[in-house]
Scaffold this active site. Sequence first.
Site, PDB file in Angstrom:
ATOM      1  N   GLU A 112       0.825  -1.218   0.000  1.00  0.00           N
ATOM      2  CA  GLU A 112       0.000   0.000   0.000  1.00  0.00           C
ATOM      3  C   GLU A 112       0.853   1.260   0.000  1.00  0.00           C
ATOM      4  OE1 GLU A 112      -2.956  -0.195  -0.831  1.00  0.00           O
ATOM      5  OE2 GLU A 112      -3.112  -2.356  -0.549  1.00  0.00           O
TER       6      GLU A 112
ATOM      7  N   HIS B   2       1.685   2.238  -3.486  1.00  0.00           N
ATOM      8  CA  HIS B   2       0.637   3.088  -4.072  1.00  0.00           C
ATOM      9  C   HIS B   2       0.774   4.501  -3.505  1.00  0.00           C
ATOM     10  CE1 HIS B   2      -1.567  -0.063  -6.088  1.00  0.00           C
ATOM     11  NE2 HIS B   2      -1.902  -0.695  -4.979  1.00  0.00           N
TER      12      HIS B   2
ATOM     13  N   HIS C 244       3.422   6.454  -5.150  1.00  0.00           N
ATOM     14  CA  HIS C 244       3.006   6.800  -6.508  1.00  0.00           C
ATOM     15  C   HIS C 244       2.177   8.090  -6.482  1.00  0.00           C
ATOM     16  CE1 HIS C 244       1.356   4.944 -10.541  1.00  0.00           C
ATOM     17  NE2 HIS C 244       2.221   5.903 -10.749  1.00  0.00           N
TER      18      HIS C 244
HETATM   19 ZN   LIG Z   1      -2.594  -2.691  -4.805  1.00  0.00          ZN
END
Ligand SMILES: [Zn+2]
Length: 728
Positions: free
Chosen positions: A507, A510, A513
């Site tokens: 996570e 992400h 990102h």
């Molecule tokens: Zn994912």
Amino acid sequence: MKALMLSFVACGLLFGLAEHAAAADPAKTPGPLAQDNPFAQPSPLPYQLPPFDKIQDAHFRPAFEAGMAEHRKEAEAIARNAEVPSFENTIVAMERSGRLLGRVSAVFFNMTSANTNPELDKIDQEMAPRLAAHRDAISLDPLLFARVKTLYEGRAGLGLDPESLRLLERYHTQFVRAGAPLSEADKARLRKMNEQLSSLTTQFQQNLLKATNNGAVVVDRLSDLEGLSEEQIGAAAQAAKTRKLDGKWVITLQNTTGQPVLAQIKSRALRERIYKASIGRADGGPSDNVALVAQIVKLRAERAALLGYVNHAAYVLEDETAGSAGAVNKMLSSLAPAAEANARKEAAEMQKVIDLQEKGAPGGPFKLQPWDWAFYAEQVRQAQYAYDESQVRPYLELDRVVKDGLFYAAHELYGLSFKERTDLPVYQPDVRTYEIFNEDGSPLGLFLTDFFARDNKIGGAWMSEYVSQSGLLGLKPVIANHLNVVKPPAGQPALLSFDELTTLFHEFGHGLHGLLSNVRYPLFSGTSVPNDFVEFPSQGNEMWATDPGVLAHYAKHYSTGEPMPQALVDKVLAARKFNEGFATTEYLAASLLDQAWHQIPASQAPAAKGVMAFEAEALKRNGVDYYAVPPRYHTPYFAHIFANDYAAGYYSYIWADVLAKDAEHWFRTHGGLQRANGDFLRAKVLSRGFSADSITLFKEFYGREPEVGPLLEARGLTVVPEGGKPGR
Ligand SMILES: [Zn+2]
């Protein structure tokens, strides 16, 4: 596969071909939003963090109403602008529009997942069709599309920089994909198809729920349950009571083909019954999904044709990193032989166990069947890979893992530093807020962690955004990570399992990102990339959880500070490759089945009575019909593709993992955890959101197309199939 990524933030315009009921009446224009509604203006808090201490349930409905009205007004003003269309007065204007709706949506959809209540759930049901209709009204507006088209056709002469040019192209693509160029009659047909599909897919889901409940297996004799724990037997007795079957036991079904209890139940006859109940779900009977599948597949193909595509997969995949059905087929079929060769090797090991154990049995040893797989796999696991979870947890203390693992790796790779902010409001006392800085001291964004399970929080783990980074709007990111770790009693440390540890790093991938995003336009921000790319940074970040340098930094006993013993680390790592032949094969079979259903024109869609034969033929043709490893989902209960948004997209998990494992290989061969490596990934991928085509981003990072070898190696799929070698 367990860890999702949800991105809720509404930016500029929302597009899609949602299979929803879009029949809601246009809303009446509401009055202006009360100025004391916290969504009325951008939040005055740092990074525009939502003012959680001021937001109440009663604020959402009026903010949604005003937000949709404002957005509609803005879109109309753009569409009816008397000036000649320009990039600025059309495309950039759309990017700037819908801010109020974006603010309220971001908070609302985060709350309905992370901290909901009956009132929010009610608003959610009310707003879902309204928001869908709102989206359609904009994306099918002919005046708006006419301006976009004019600009698109003259794009070469506009003198746009690359990101702006791409923005114009993306707007054009999105309008086209939503059906904007169609005649009014065809638009009406499209809306009707969307409505029909919405009702068929909803019915599929409802049938599946009923069939799964009705498929539960009733057991008359306690002795048949040998192998289950007392808690499981108690739960089975309770399930029977609920069904007014007092004195019996009921085994309920999970959504996949394989059922977890099959690993434990000793009675072979009961295992067979459970397995057959699982694969028979919704295939005929009162909750039959087979006839629905025939209709769904045909309608999707017809809709694709209306939009100018040869089939539904072509429509979906054109806009994914994969780019085409051919590319997906190539990737899946390059993995399948290696996966199946390894599954056969796993089966052979289990057959040996069976042969040994059943030597003296009447009739002799039996041949391994699908309902035996989990049971004998568990025996092999116990013998070869077992470790005690309770030995591992004391070395994985949540706070230490976050500070000395997650944040440490991000510091080493990207030069980031993290400062906890206890002065900012939160929506729940367990939420923690960190301000993040670049190495030169410049502020990067805010990061919220919400790690503990609660009754009012959905299961699983996910990342979401409250504020998406955008140069145009001058916004820095506010990103959140959610997990469902059981909260320890006050004063006790939260100790993670190895799976939870991996999910945490996933996570945060992400999260990075979103946080490292450095684009101009909101449409391109952070994680707003295709489905088959979005899991690349997250699965990629998982590598740092087991990187020796990072692991040594965080994996210390919570009370003694002793490092985790190497022998234990080795055991945990080895266990991760166990049974991967099976897991990858069942996944690939389902992915190939998904493609088969969506790579046909309407004329080839079978009638209801031909659905299961179509499935069998598709598995055979793709070489994934190994009897011992059935697809993870058979057609009648494949909800990902017939009830949810994964039609022609179930492959994305492994596609992104190919990229992730390939990137991990790149790091390993470039010196691993080093600032130069992190900065390179940041510059080439993590900062760029969707401002360039995803496969281009990958190629600019790696210097070549993705290859499957590192994934096969990471999953231990190293048995070479006959007549070829896996991977590179
Ligand atoms: Zn994912």
